[in-house]
Design a protein around this motif. Structure first.
Motif, mmCIF file in Angstrom:
data_model
loop_
_atom_site.group_PDB
_atom_site.id
_atom_site.type_symbol
_atom_site.label_atom_id
_atom_site.label_comp_id
_atom_site.label_asym_id
_atom_site.label_seq_id
_atom_site.Cartn_x
_atom_site.Cartn_y
_atom_site.Cartn_z
ATOM 1 N N VAL A 94 0.857 -1.188 0.000
ATOM 2 C CA VAL A 94 0.000 0.000 0.000
ATOM 3 C C VAL A 94 0.893 1.238 0.000
ATOM 4 C CG1 VAL A 94 -1.778 1.282 1.255
ATOM 5 C CG2 VAL A 94 -1.835 -1.215 1.237
ATOM 6 N N LEU A 138 -2.072 9.028 -4.903
ATOM 7 C CA LEU A 138 -1.491 7.694 -4.843
ATOM 8 C C LEU A 138 -1.531 7.061 -3.452
ATOM 9 C CD1 LEU A 138 1.633 8.314 -7.111
ATOM 10 C CD2 LEU A 138 -0.462 7.074 -7.722
ATOM 11 N N LYS A 141 -3.304 3.648 -2.194
ATOM 12 C CA LYS A 141 -3.582 2.785 -3.341
ATOM 13 C C LYS A 141 -2.523 1.691 -3.416
ATOM 14 C CE LYS A 141 -6.930 5.481 -4.912
ATOM 15 N NZ LYS A 141 -7.218 6.361 -3.812
ATOM 16 N N GLY A 142 -2.737 0.748 -4.343
ATOM 17 C CA GLY A 142 -1.795 -0.338 -4.516
ATOM 18 C C GLY A 142 -1.582 -0.678 -5.975
ATOM 19 N N GLU A 143 -0.738 -1.670 -6.199
ATOM 20 C CA GLU A 143 -0.411 -2.105 -7.548
ATOM 21 C C GLU A 143 -1.681 -2.476 -8.309
ATOM 22 O OE1 GLU A 143 2.045 -5.779 -9.496
ATOM 23 O OE2 GLU A 143 2.917 -4.824 -7.710
ATOM 24 N N ASP A 145 -4.023 -0.429 -9.233
ATOM 25 C CA ASP A 145 -5.043 0.616 -9.090
ATOM 26 C C ASP A 145 -4.819 1.689 -10.148
ATOM 27 O OD1 ASP A 145 -6.247 -0.637 -6.953
ATOM 28 O OD2 ASP A 145 -5.295 0.626 -5.431
ATOM 29 N N VAL A 147 -5.706 5.805 -10.919
ATOM 30 C CA VAL A 147 -6.175 7.090 -10.397
ATOM 31 C C VAL A 147 -6.280 8.054 -11.571
ATOM 32 C CG1 VAL A 147 -5.190 6.743 -8.095
ATOM 33 C CG2 VAL A 147 -3.840 7.909 -9.837
ATOM 34 N N GLU A 153 -5.695 9.140 -16.881
ATOM 35 C CA GLU A 153 -5.529 7.962 -16.025
ATOM 36 C C GLU A 153 -4.055 7.667 -15.778
ATOM 37 O OE1 GLU A 153 -7.587 4.560 -17.563
ATOM 38 O OE2 GLU A 153 -9.539 5.342 -16.926
ATOM 39 N N GLU A 155 -1.909 4.463 -14.032
ATOM 40 C CA GLU A 155 -1.993 3.100 -13.493
ATOM 41 C C GLU A 155 -0.751 2.797 -12.668
ATOM 42 O OE1 GLU A 155 -2.404 -1.580 -14.823
ATOM 43 O OE2 GLU A 155 -2.530 -0.017 -16.358
ATOM 44 N N ILE A 156 -0.980 2.322 -11.466
ATOM 45 C CA ILE A 156 0.119 1.988 -10.549
ATOM 46 C C ILE A 156 0.659 0.614 -10.944
ATOM 47 C CG2 ILE A 156 0.777 1.576 -8.156
ATOM 48 C CD1 ILE A 156 -1.694 3.487 -7.485
#
Length: 160
Positions: A94, A138, A141-143, A145, A147, A153, A155-156
């Motif tokens: 996280v 961020l 959030k996690g891998e 996800d 935002v 957009e 992406e993590i």
């Protein structure tokens, strides 16, 4: 106090030695261990610069040379006194203060940043402040996800 009592050449010379204080952020002064050490080093450097200027015989030049270090001493002393040393992130999956995060933007750019305190932040070096807009999105959030920032957009891809 009047300039006449200070052995200054002029009011202009006197005003050159009275710098406004560096702005202190209204946000909590969260720091990493590295950030705290950097503040302590900056304070030591400012003290050394102020001390070196003590040897200048000309009073006006001495005051000019001490102005910036004196302002920095006040700033770094206050930042160290208010520093809140943050532990490493508890959950490596996280995003939190101290995390490194890799994300992909809509245009395909991949970027990696570590979320740190305001004084430590330097985007060119891969660190961003925890109060920056992107960090605020961020955190938590996690891998995998996604935002949205400014309608785009993000992406993590990885959290570390």
């Amino acid at each position: 106090m009047s300039v006449a009592f200070l052995k200054e050449e002029s009011a202009e010379t006197a005003s050159e030695t009275l710098l406004p204080p560096r702005e202190i952020s209204p946000h909590a002064n969260l720091v990493t261990e590295t950030g705290l050490k950097a503040l302590e080093t900056a304070l030591a450097d400012a003290r050394a610069a102020w001390q070196a200027a003590q040897d200048i015989e000309d009073v006006n030049e001495r005051r000019r040379q001490q102005a910036i270090p004196l302002r920095d001493i006040r700033y770094y002393s206050e930042r160290i006194a208010s520093a809140q040393l943050m532990p490493p992130p508890a959950d490596p999956d996280v995003i939190a203060f101290g995390s490194s995060v890799t994300f992909r933007r809509e245009d395909g750019r991949v970027e990696t940043y570590r979320i740190v305190g305001e004084d430590e932040a330097d985007p060119k070096s891969g660190t961003i402040s925890y109060v920056s807009p992107i960090a605020r999105l961020l955190i938590g959030k996690g891998e995998g996800d996604v935002v949205v920032m400014a309608g785009k957009e993000i992406e993590i891809e990885a959290v570390g």
